[in-house]
Design a protein around this motif. Structure first.
Motif, PDB file in Angstrom:
ATOM      1  N   LEU A  30       8.046 -34.343 -23.881  1.00 57.45           N
ATOM      2  CA  LEU A  30       7.266 -34.521 -25.116  1.00 57.45           C
ATOM      3  C   LEU A  30       8.355 -34.396 -26.404  1.00 57.45           C
ATOM      4  CD1 LEU A  30       4.360 -32.446 -24.166  1.00 57.45           C
ATOM      5  CD2 LEU A  30       4.079 -34.856 -24.976  1.00 57.45           C
ATOM      6  N   THR A  31       8.450 -35.712 -27.131  1.00 55.53           N
ATOM      7  CA  THR A  31       9.415 -35.939 -28.211  1.00 55.53           C
ATOM      8  C   THR A  31       8.278 -35.738 -29.403  1.00 55.53           C
ATOM      9  OG1 THR A  31       9.441 -38.080 -28.163  1.00 55.53           O
ATOM     10  CG2 THR A  31      10.778 -37.143 -26.710  1.00 55.53           C
ATOM     11  N   THR A  32       9.088 -35.814 -30.460  1.00 56.82           N
ATOM     12  CA  THR A  32       8.603 -36.303 -31.906  1.00 56.82           C
ATOM     13  C   THR A  32       7.220 -35.337 -32.111  1.00 56.82           C
ATOM     14  OG1 THR A  32       8.855 -38.470 -31.282  1.00 56.82           O
ATOM     15  CG2 THR A  32       7.766 -38.000 -33.345  1.00 56.82           C
ATOM     16  N   ASN A  33       7.612 -33.781 -31.974  1.00 58.99           N
ATOM     17  CA  ASN A  33       6.649 -32.919 -32.044  1.00 58.99           C
ATOM     18  C   ASN A  33       5.395 -32.769 -31.094  1.00 58.99           C
ATOM     19  OD1 ASN A  33       6.965 -30.318 -33.431  1.00 58.99           O
ATOM     20  ND2 ASN A  33       5.136 -30.826 -34.460  1.00 58.99           N
ATOM     21  N   GLY A  34       5.626 -33.424 -30.222  1.00 60.41           N
ATOM     22  CA  GLY A  34       4.535 -33.493 -29.332  1.00 60.41           C
ATOM     23  C   GLY A  34       3.906 -34.890 -29.345  1.00 60.41           C
ATOM     24  N   ALA A  35       4.149 -35.484 -30.204  1.00 64.41           N
ATOM     25  CA  ALA A  35       3.487 -36.990 -30.385  1.00 64.41           C
ATOM     26  C   ALA A  35       3.669 -38.078 -29.192  1.00 64.41           C
ATOM     27  CB  ALA A  35       3.681 -37.640 -31.796  1.00 64.41           C
ATOM     28  N   ILE A  36       4.645 -38.011 -28.724  1.00 59.37           N
ATOM     29  CA  ILE A  36       5.041 -38.964 -27.659  1.00 59.37           C
ATOM     30  C   ILE A  36       5.531 -38.363 -26.490  1.00 59.37           C
ATOM     31  CG2 ILE A  36       6.798 -40.803 -26.861  1.00 59.37           C
ATOM     32  CD1 ILE A  36       5.327 -41.666 -29.666  1.00 59.37           C
ATOM     33  N   LEU A  37       4.773 -38.950 -25.344  1.00 65.62           N
ATOM     34  CA  LEU A  37       4.828 -38.325 -23.931  1.00 65.62           C
ATOM     35  C   LEU A  37       5.680 -39.433 -23.078  1.00 65.62           C
ATOM     36  CD1 LEU A  37       4.269 -36.428 -21.742  1.00 65.62           C
ATOM     37  CD2 LEU A  37       2.551 -37.791 -21.113  1.00 65.62           C
ATOM     38  N   LEU A  38       6.908 -39.060 -22.741  1.00 60.09           N
ATOM     39  CA  LEU A  38       7.787 -39.873 -21.853  1.00 60.09           C
ATOM     40  C   LEU A  38       7.402 -39.560 -20.391  1.00 60.09           C
ATOM     41  CD1 LEU A  38      11.241 -39.667 -24.074  1.00 60.09           C
ATOM     42  CD2 LEU A  38       9.268 -41.489 -24.047  1.00 60.09           C
ATOM     43  N   LYS A  39       7.244 -40.421 -19.596  1.00 64.39           N
ATOM     44  CA  LYS A  39       7.087 -40.167 -18.217  1.00 64.39           C
ATOM     45  C   LYS A  39       8.280 -41.115 -17.471  1.00 64.39           C
ATOM     46  CE  LYS A  39       3.896 -40.304 -14.238  1.00 64.39           C
ATOM     47  NZ  LYS A  39       2.792 -40.546 -13.792  1.00 64.39           N
ATOM     48  N   LYS A  40       9.289 -40.479 -16.878  1.00 62.35           N
ATOM     49  CA  LYS A  40      10.258 -41.024 -16.419  1.00 62.35           C
ATOM     50  C   LYS A  40      11.089 -41.923 -17.223  1.00 62.35           C
ATOM     51  CE  LYS A  40       8.541 -40.865 -11.343  1.00 62.35           C
ATOM     52  NZ  LYS A  40       8.118 -41.703 -10.367  1.00 62.35           N
ATOM     53  N   GLY A  41      11.225 -41.411 -18.633  1.00 59.65           N
ATOM     54  CA  GLY A  41      11.837 -42.229 -19.485  1.00 59.65           C
ATOM     55  C   GLY A  41      10.765 -43.221 -20.354  1.00 59.65           C
ATOM     56  N   LYS A  42       9.842 -43.510 -19.933  1.00 65.49           N
ATOM     57  CA  LYS A  42       9.066 -44.536 -20.590  1.00 65.49           C
ATOM     58  C   LYS A  42       8.018 -43.791 -21.217  1.00 65.49           C
ATOM     59  CE  LYS A  42      11.135 -47.654 -18.220  1.00 65.49           C
ATOM     60  NZ  LYS A  42      12.266 -48.959 -18.973  1.00 65.49           N
ATOM     61  N   ILE A  43       7.375 -44.464 -22.494  1.00 64.02           N
ATOM     62  CA  ILE A  43       6.646 -43.962 -23.235  1.00 64.02           C
ATOM     63  C   ILE A  43       5.246 -44.305 -22.559  1.00 64.02           C
ATOM     64  CG2 ILE A  43       5.363 -44.535 -25.445  1.00 64.02           C
ATOM     65  CD1 ILE A  43       7.798 -45.551 -26.558  1.00 64.02           C
ATOM     66  N   ASP A  44       4.456 -43.108 -22.566  1.00 66.57           N
ATOM     67  CA  ASP A  44       3.034 -43.133 -22.073  1.00 66.57           C
ATOM     68  C   ASP A  44       2.096 -43.699 -23.190  1.00 66.57           C
ATOM     69  OD1 ASP A  44       0.184 -42.049 -21.710  1.00 66.57           O
ATOM     70  OD2 ASP A  44       1.030 -41.232 -20.033  1.00 66.57           O
ATOM     71  N   ARG A  45       1.676 -45.071 -22.837  1.00 64.52           N
ATOM     72  CA  ARG A  45       0.917 -45.594 -24.199  1.00 64.52           C
ATOM     73  C   ARG A  45      -0.228 -44.928 -24.516  1.00 64.52           C
ATOM     74  NH1 ARG A  45       5.195 -47.896 -26.913  1.00 64.52           N
ATOM     75  NH2 ARG A  45       6.356 -48.840 -25.512  1.00 64.52           N
ATOM     76  N   LYS A  46      -0.907 -44.524 -23.693  1.00 62.56           N
ATOM     77  CA  LYS A  46      -2.360 -43.853 -23.573  1.00 62.56           C
ATOM     78  C   LYS A  46      -1.992 -42.575 -24.600  1.00 62.56           C
ATOM     79  CE  LYS A  46      -6.127 -41.757 -21.504  1.00 62.56           C
ATOM     80  NZ  LYS A  46      -6.882 -41.245 -20.098  1.00 62.56           N
ATOM     81  N   TRP A  47      -1.054 -41.975 -24.285  1.00 69.51           N
ATOM     82  CA  TRP A  47      -0.904 -40.573 -25.092  1.00 69.51           C
ATOM     83  C   TRP A  47      -0.211 -40.808 -26.288  1.00 69.51           C
ATOM     84  CZ3 TRP A  47      -0.358 -35.521 -23.228  1.00 69.51           C
ATOM     85  CH2 TRP A  47       0.040 -34.372 -24.156  1.00 69.51           C
ATOM     86  N   GLN A  48       0.548 -41.993 -26.434  1.00 67.94           N
ATOM     87  CA  GLN A  48       0.912 -42.591 -27.841  1.00 67.94           C
ATOM     88  C   GLN A  48      -0.379 -42.961 -28.938  1.00 67.94           C
ATOM     89  OE1 GLN A  48       3.026 -46.126 -28.161  1.00 67.94           O
ATOM     90  NE2 GLN A  48       4.355 -45.273 -29.652  1.00 67.94           N
ATOM     91  N   GLU A  49      -1.320 -43.694 -28.234  1.00 67.75           N
ATOM     92  CA  GLU A  49      -2.380 -44.223 -28.935  1.00 67.75           C
ATOM     93  C   GLU A  49      -3.216 -43.050 -29.283  1.00 67.75           C
ATOM     94  OE1 GLU A  49      -3.289 -47.219 -30.218  1.00 67.75           O
ATOM     95  OE2 GLU A  49      -1.307 -47.682 -29.312  1.00 67.75           O
ATOM     96  N   GLU A  50      -3.421 -41.997 -28.546  1.00 68.21           N
ATOM     97  CA  GLU A  50      -4.289 -40.828 -28.817  1.00 68.21           C
ATOM     98  C   GLU A  50      -3.469 -40.118 -29.977  1.00 68.21           C
ATOM     99  OE1 GLU A  50      -4.268 -38.578 -25.218  1.00 68.21           O
ATOM    100  OE2 GLU A  50      -6.034 -39.754 -24.387  1.00 68.21           O
ATOM    101  N   SER A  51      -2.161 -39.927 -30.062  1.00 65.82           N
ATOM    102  CA  SER A  51      -1.410 -39.401 -31.335  1.00 65.82           C
ATOM    103  C   SER A  51      -1.914 -40.399 -32.516  1.00 65.82           C
ATOM    104  CB  SER A  51      -0.047 -39.402 -30.695  1.00 65.82           C
ATOM    105  OG  SER A  51       0.074 -38.385 -29.516  1.00 65.82           O
ATOM    106  N   PHE A  52      -1.626 -41.675 -32.362  1.00 62.39           N
ATOM    107  CA  PHE A  52      -1.744 -42.352 -33.397  1.00 62.39           C
ATOM    108  C   PHE A  52      -3.255 -42.000 -34.136  1.00 62.39           C
ATOM    109  CE2 PHE A  52       1.143 -45.696 -32.302  1.00 62.39           C
ATOM    110  CZ  PHE A  52       2.336 -45.334 -33.182  1.00 62.39           C
ATOM    111  N   CYS A  53      -4.218 -41.892 -33.147  1.00 59.69           N
ATOM    112  CA  CYS A  53      -5.384 -41.587 -33.812  1.00 59.69           C
ATOM    113  C   CYS A  53      -5.498 -40.558 -34.298  1.00 59.69           C
ATOM    114  CB  CYS A  53      -6.448 -41.607 -32.604  1.00 59.69           C
ATOM    115  SG  CYS A  53      -6.891 -43.395 -31.963  1.00 59.69           S
ATOM    116  N   MET A  54      -4.850 -39.351 -33.802  1.00 62.14           N
ATOM    117  CA  MET A  54      -4.846 -37.867 -34.451  1.00 62.14           C
ATOM    118  C   MET A  54      -4.432 -37.894 -35.928  1.00 62.14           C
ATOM    119  SD  MET A  54      -3.877 -36.029 -30.915  1.00 62.14           S
ATOM    120  CE  MET A  54      -3.365 -34.712 -31.587  1.00 62.14           C
TER     121      MET A  54
END
Length: 256
Positions: free
Chosen positions: A82-106
């Protein structure tokens, strides 16, 4: 389901800057060919052992790019980070887009305020550089810790964004963006039996409070209201070694 999940801050918790290196320390981060961050040989050995018994998930305020500079020798890259204070989840080095979108909404309610603060920071002479990190939070850096504190004092009544400082760095986090919230989301995703967390700064407190077992230094323990089942570093040896040795002994003891 993971039995043990080890959620850890990175800087000054597992790794430390070149300013604190000793002769035998091992470089784990380069920037443009220059050594940046280190671990002790014992720290590397202990972390390798801990990762054989638990799932390591770094939770850091570093940007994606800053996190991806780190290479832990002899230790497989964590599957999740989890980078960016937890806003971005990396799974095997790739951005988890669902997590990212949830963070954008938050953080959406705070985007306008972050944009408004950009010219404000441009006008503050103590600020050397500033930017929005991975589109998620506002960051500024000063010459030293005293100037960072001055910036916080100057601006804390000028914005609705909470302000945190660590050393010479100034963070403007949307209230919904915290390491504690990130760990709560991660727990729901991975369903571990036990969550262990380690951190060294006030930014880590919400994460430590979300964990079942927490590790922290004495200087922030006084701010950790309601924190139970915690281990306090007494400043002997390295913080990372204290954390990892204790975790390893507790895990082995529980596994019996």
């Amino acid at each position: 389901m993971d039995k043990f999940l080890f959620a850890s801050d990175l800087d000054n918790t597992l790794i430390f800057s070149y300013k604190h290196r000793k002769d035998n320390d091992v470089c784990v981060e380069y920037l443009d060919g220059t050594e940046q961050s280190f671990m002790t040989p014992l720290g590397i050995e202990l972390l390798s052992a801990v990762t054989r018994h638990s799932r390591l998930v770094p939770i850091t305020s570093r940007s994606i790019a800053q996190y991806q500079r780190i290479r832990l020798p002899g230790i497989p890259a964590p599957e999740y980070a989890l980078t960016t204070n937890g806003a971005i989840l990396l799974k095997k080095g790739k951005i988890d887009r669902k997590w990212q979108e949830e963070s954008f909404c938050m953080i959406a309610p705070w985007m306008e305020e972050m944009e408004r603060m950009l010219p404000v920071l441009a006008s503050v002479k103590e600020v050397l550089r500033y930017r929005i990190i991975d589109e998620m939070y506002l960051f500024a850096i000063c010459d030293d810790a005293s100037k960072a504190q001055k910036v916080k004092t100057m601006l804390e009544h000028e914005t609705t964004l909470p302000i945190e400082i660590t050393g010479r760095k100034v963070y403007f986090f949307p209230p919904s963006l915290s390491k504690g919230m990130a760990l709560k989301r991660l727990r729901q995703l991975l369903l571990p039996d036990t969550v262990i967390a380690a951190g060294d700064s006030p930014i880590d407190l919400s994460m430590l409070q979300e964990a079942d077992i927490a590790f922290l230094p004495q200087n922030i323990w006084q701010f950790a209201d309601g924190l139970e089942r915690c281990f306090i570093w007494n400043q002997e040896n390295e913080f990372s070694e204290f954390v990892l040795e204790t975790i390893l002994s507790k895990i082995i003891q529980q596994k019996g």
